[in-house]
Design an enzyme around this catalytic site. Sequence first.
Site, PDB file in Angstrom:
ATOM      1  N   SER A   1      -2.670   0.923  -4.381  1.00  0.00           N
ATOM      2  CA  SER A   1      -3.162   2.059  -3.601  1.00  0.00           C
ATOM      3  C   SER A   1      -4.541   2.495  -4.081  1.00  0.00           C
ATOM      4  O   SER A   1      -4.853   2.390  -5.266  1.00  0.00           O
ATOM      5  CB  SER A   1      -2.177   3.225  -3.759  1.00  0.00           C
ATOM      6  OG  SER A   1      -2.720   4.409  -3.221  1.00  0.00           O
ATOM      7  N   ALA A   2      -5.341   3.029  -3.153  1.00  0.00           N
ATOM      8  CA  ALA A   2      -6.652   3.585  -3.524  1.00  0.00           C
ATOM      9  C   ALA A   2      -6.511   5.007  -4.073  1.00  0.00           C
ATOM     10  O   ALA A   2      -7.464   5.579  -4.590  1.00  0.00           O
ATOM     11  CB  ALA A   2      -7.558   3.616  -2.295  1.00  0.00           C
TER      12      ALA A   2
ATOM     13  N   THR B   1       2.081   9.893   4.022  1.00  0.00           N
ATOM     14  CA  THR B   1       1.011  10.741   3.490  1.00  0.00           C
ATOM     15  C   THR B   1      -0.331  10.544   4.197  1.00  0.00           C
ATOM     16  O   THR B   1      -1.235  11.359   4.012  1.00  0.00           O
ATOM     17  CB  THR B   1       0.824  10.472   1.989  1.00  0.00           C
ATOM     18  OG1 THR B   1       1.068   9.086   1.779  1.00  0.00           O
ATOM     19  CG2 THR B   1       1.740  11.320   1.127  1.00  0.00           C
TER      20      THR B   1
ATOM     21  N   GLU C   1       0.013  -3.345   4.608  1.00  0.00           N
ATOM     22  CA  GLU C   1      -1.131  -2.427   4.721  1.00  0.00           C
ATOM     23  C   GLU C   1      -1.204  -1.750   6.088  1.00  0.00           C
ATOM     24  O   GLU C   1      -1.015  -2.419   7.100  1.00  0.00           O
ATOM     25  CB  GLU C   1      -2.426  -3.228   4.553  1.00  0.00           C
ATOM     26  CG  GLU C   1      -3.111  -3.080   3.224  1.00  0.00           C
ATOM     27  CD  GLU C   1      -3.618  -1.675   2.911  1.00  0.00           C
ATOM     28  OE1 GLU C   1      -3.694  -0.833   3.821  1.00  0.00           O
ATOM     29  OE2 GLU C   1      -3.951  -1.430   1.750  1.00  0.00           O
ATOM     30  N   ASP C   2      -1.524  -0.464   6.101  1.00  0.00           N
ATOM     31  CA  ASP C   2      -1.713   0.235   7.380  1.00  0.00           C
ATOM     32  C   ASP C   2      -3.188   0.470   7.696  1.00  0.00           C
ATOM     33  O   ASP C   2      -3.508   1.002   8.754  1.00  0.00           O
ATOM     34  CB  ASP C   2      -0.990   1.587   7.375  1.00  0.00           C
ATOM     35  CG  ASP C   2      -1.667   2.596   6.474  1.00  0.00           C
ATOM     36  OD1 ASP C   2      -2.065   2.206   5.352  1.00  0.00           O
ATOM     37  OD2 ASP C   2      -1.813   3.765   6.877  1.00  0.00           O
TER      38      ASP C   2
ATOM     39  N   ASP D   1       0.887  -1.157   0.000  1.00  0.00           N
ATOM     40  CA  ASP D   1       0.000   0.000   0.000  1.00  0.00           C
ATOM     41  C   ASP D   1       0.937   1.223   0.000  1.00  0.00           C
ATOM     42  O   ASP D   1       2.122   1.094   0.331  1.00  0.00           O
ATOM     43  CB  ASP D   1      -0.871  -0.038   1.262  1.00  0.00           C
ATOM     44  CG  ASP D   1      -1.660   1.239   1.448  1.00  0.00           C
ATOM     45  OD1 ASP D   1      -2.307   1.684   0.482  1.00  0.00           O
ATOM     46  OD2 ASP D   1      -1.612   1.817   2.564  1.00  0.00           O
ATOM     47  N   LEU D   2       0.439   2.388  -0.406  1.00  0.00           N
ATOM     48  CA  LEU D   2       1.314   3.559  -0.479  1.00  0.00           C
ATOM     49  C   LEU D   2       1.206   4.441   0.780  1.00  0.00           C
ATOM     50  O   LEU D   2       2.155   4.559   1.561  1.00  0.00           O
ATOM     51  CB  LEU D   2       0.958   4.380  -1.732  1.00  0.00           C
ATOM     52  CG  LEU D   2       1.691   5.704  -1.871  1.00  0.00           C
ATOM     53  CD1 LEU D   2       3.184   5.497  -2.084  1.00  0.00           C
ATOM     54  CD2 LEU D   2       1.103   6.515  -3.029  1.00  0.00           C
ATOM     55  N   ASP D   3       0.027   5.060   0.937  1.00  0.00           N
ATOM     56  CA  ASP D   3      -0.166   6.052   2.000  1.00  0.00           C
ATOM     57  C   ASP D   3      -0.066   5.391   3.380  1.00  0.00           C
ATOM     58  O   ASP D   3      -0.879   4.530   3.714  1.00  0.00           O
ATOM     59  CB  ASP D   3      -1.545   6.713   1.864  1.00  0.00           C
ATOM     60  CG  ASP D   3      -1.692   7.483   0.552  1.00  0.00           C
ATOM     61  OD1 ASP D   3      -0.756   8.219   0.196  1.00  0.00           O
ATOM     62  OD2 ASP D   3      -2.743   7.355  -0.112  1.00  0.00           O
TER      63      ASP D   3
ATOM     64  N   LYS E   1      -8.949   5.540   6.329  1.00  0.00           N
ATOM     65  CA  LYS E   1      -7.730   5.027   5.690  1.00  0.00           C
ATOM     66  C   LYS E   1      -8.062   3.931   4.685  1.00  0.00           C
ATOM     67  O   LYS E   1      -8.836   3.027   4.981  1.00  0.00           O
ATOM     68  CB  LYS E   1      -6.774   4.460   6.748  1.00  0.00           C
ATOM     69  CG  LYS E   1      -6.061   5.533   7.551  1.00  0.00           C
ATOM     70  CD  LYS E   1      -5.075   4.907   8.523  1.00  0.00           C
ATOM     71  CE  LYS E   1      -4.452   5.951   9.411  1.00  0.00           C
ATOM     72  NZ  LYS E   1      -3.642   5.347  10.479  1.00  0.00           N
TER      73      LYS E   1
ATOM     74  N   LYS F   1     -10.925  -0.638  -1.768  1.00  0.00           N
ATOM     75  CA  LYS F   1     -10.775  -1.422  -0.539  1.00  0.00           C
ATOM     76  C   LYS F   1     -11.938  -1.080   0.384  1.00  0.00           C
ATOM     77  O   LYS F   1     -12.318   0.084   0.430  1.00  0.00           O
ATOM     78  CB  LYS F   1      -9.441  -1.075   0.146  1.00  0.00           C
ATOM     79  CG  LYS F   1      -8.207  -1.304  -0.735  1.00  0.00           C
ATOM     80  CD  LYS F   1      -6.958  -0.698  -0.113  1.00  0.00           C
ATOM     81  CE  LYS F   1      -5.780  -0.736  -1.067  1.00  0.00           C
ATOM     82  NZ  LYS F   1      -4.562  -0.094  -0.517  1.00  0.00           N
TER      83      LYS F   1
HETATM   84  C1  BG6 Z   1      -5.780   5.933   0.302  1.00  0.00           C
HETATM   85  C2  BG6 Z   1      -5.680   6.702   1.590  1.00  0.00           C
HETATM   86  O1  BG6 Z   1      -4.524   5.360   0.013  1.00  0.00           O
HETATM   87  O2  BG6 Z   1      -6.150   6.784  -0.783  1.00  0.00           O
HETATM   88  C3  BG6 Z   1      -6.957   7.501   1.844  1.00  0.00           C
HETATM   89  O3  BG6 Z   1      -5.449   5.803   2.653  1.00  0.00           O
HETATM   90  C4  BG6 Z   1      -7.260   8.358   0.633  1.00  0.00           C
HETATM   91  O4  BG6 Z   1      -6.779   8.284   2.991  1.00  0.00           O
HETATM   92  C5  BG6 Z   1      -7.376   7.478  -0.599  1.00  0.00           C
HETATM   93  O5  BG6 Z   1      -8.477   9.077   0.826  1.00  0.00           O
HETATM   94  C6  BG6 Z   1      -7.704   8.245  -1.869  1.00  0.00           C
HETATM   95  O6  BG6 Z   1      -6.648   9.108  -2.158  1.00  0.00           O
HETATM   96  P1  BG6 Z   1      -6.692  10.301  -3.233  1.00  0.00           P
HETATM   97  O7  BG6 Z   1      -5.251  10.758  -3.277  1.00  0.00           O
HETATM   98  O8  BG6 Z   1      -7.138   9.697  -4.533  1.00  0.00           O
HETATM   99  O9  BG6 Z   1      -7.629  11.320  -2.730  1.00  0.00           O
HETATM  100 MG    MG Z   2      -2.576   3.238   3.611  1.00  0.00          MG
END
Ligand code: BG6
Ligand code: MG
Length: 217
Positions: A114-115, A17, A169-170, A9-11, A45, A145
Amino acid sequence: MNINTLIFDLDGVIVDTARFHFLAWNKLANTWNHTITHEQNEELKGINRMRSLDLIAGWCNVKLNDDQKKEFAELKNNWYLEQVKQMTESDTLPGVKNLLTEAKNNNIKIAVASASKNANEVLRNINLIQEFDYIADGNSVKESKPNPAVFLNVAQHLKVNPAQCIVFEDAPAGVEAALAGGFHVVGIGNQQSLPNAHFILAGFENISLNDILNFFK
Ligand code: BG6
Ligand code: MG
């Protein structure tokens, strides 16, 4: 089955982030006289931008039409991007680069799931984008997710079986997604927030690829 792929996962896993997402969402919630609690932030998240906005508007008892939703999602995203623009290579979380190098040296594929629709921009800013064999982001799949789609997209693309992959994953929603797809899951954070992960790490500092592979032997 031997592990041949690591999916990150990224964030909140590769980069901090998750904090910037929280700050931007909370700034919006503040305009509606609400402060996002720790528990509410855990729910945010891993899920996508519009779903997050719906949840926050609900907590704040604010009704939004489609145009307003677009407007507030963009406002939050602009606040978020102000932080992202200032990121550099030094924002990569400790231990991440070593683990990626070790994986490469051992012929283990590495991917991002990542989402976020900003995933590519974040990875470019920290100068890590070129390291990955594949990146699935918020534009790659429709369902977000806890649906396993983004992880299955990675497995399909790299032609690997979920049982051969470890997901990091966090987010509770991310752990559920990976489990639903049949992946091994390491939770990044603590047991309390991520009770269903197979293993928990506080982060990647002082941990080797072998330590991680040994969890799943
Ligand atoms: C996820 C984060 O990776 O991406 C969420 O954990 C975030 O907090 C989601 O809302 C969507 O991200 P973005 O950058 O498309 O608004
Ligand atoms: Mg995350």
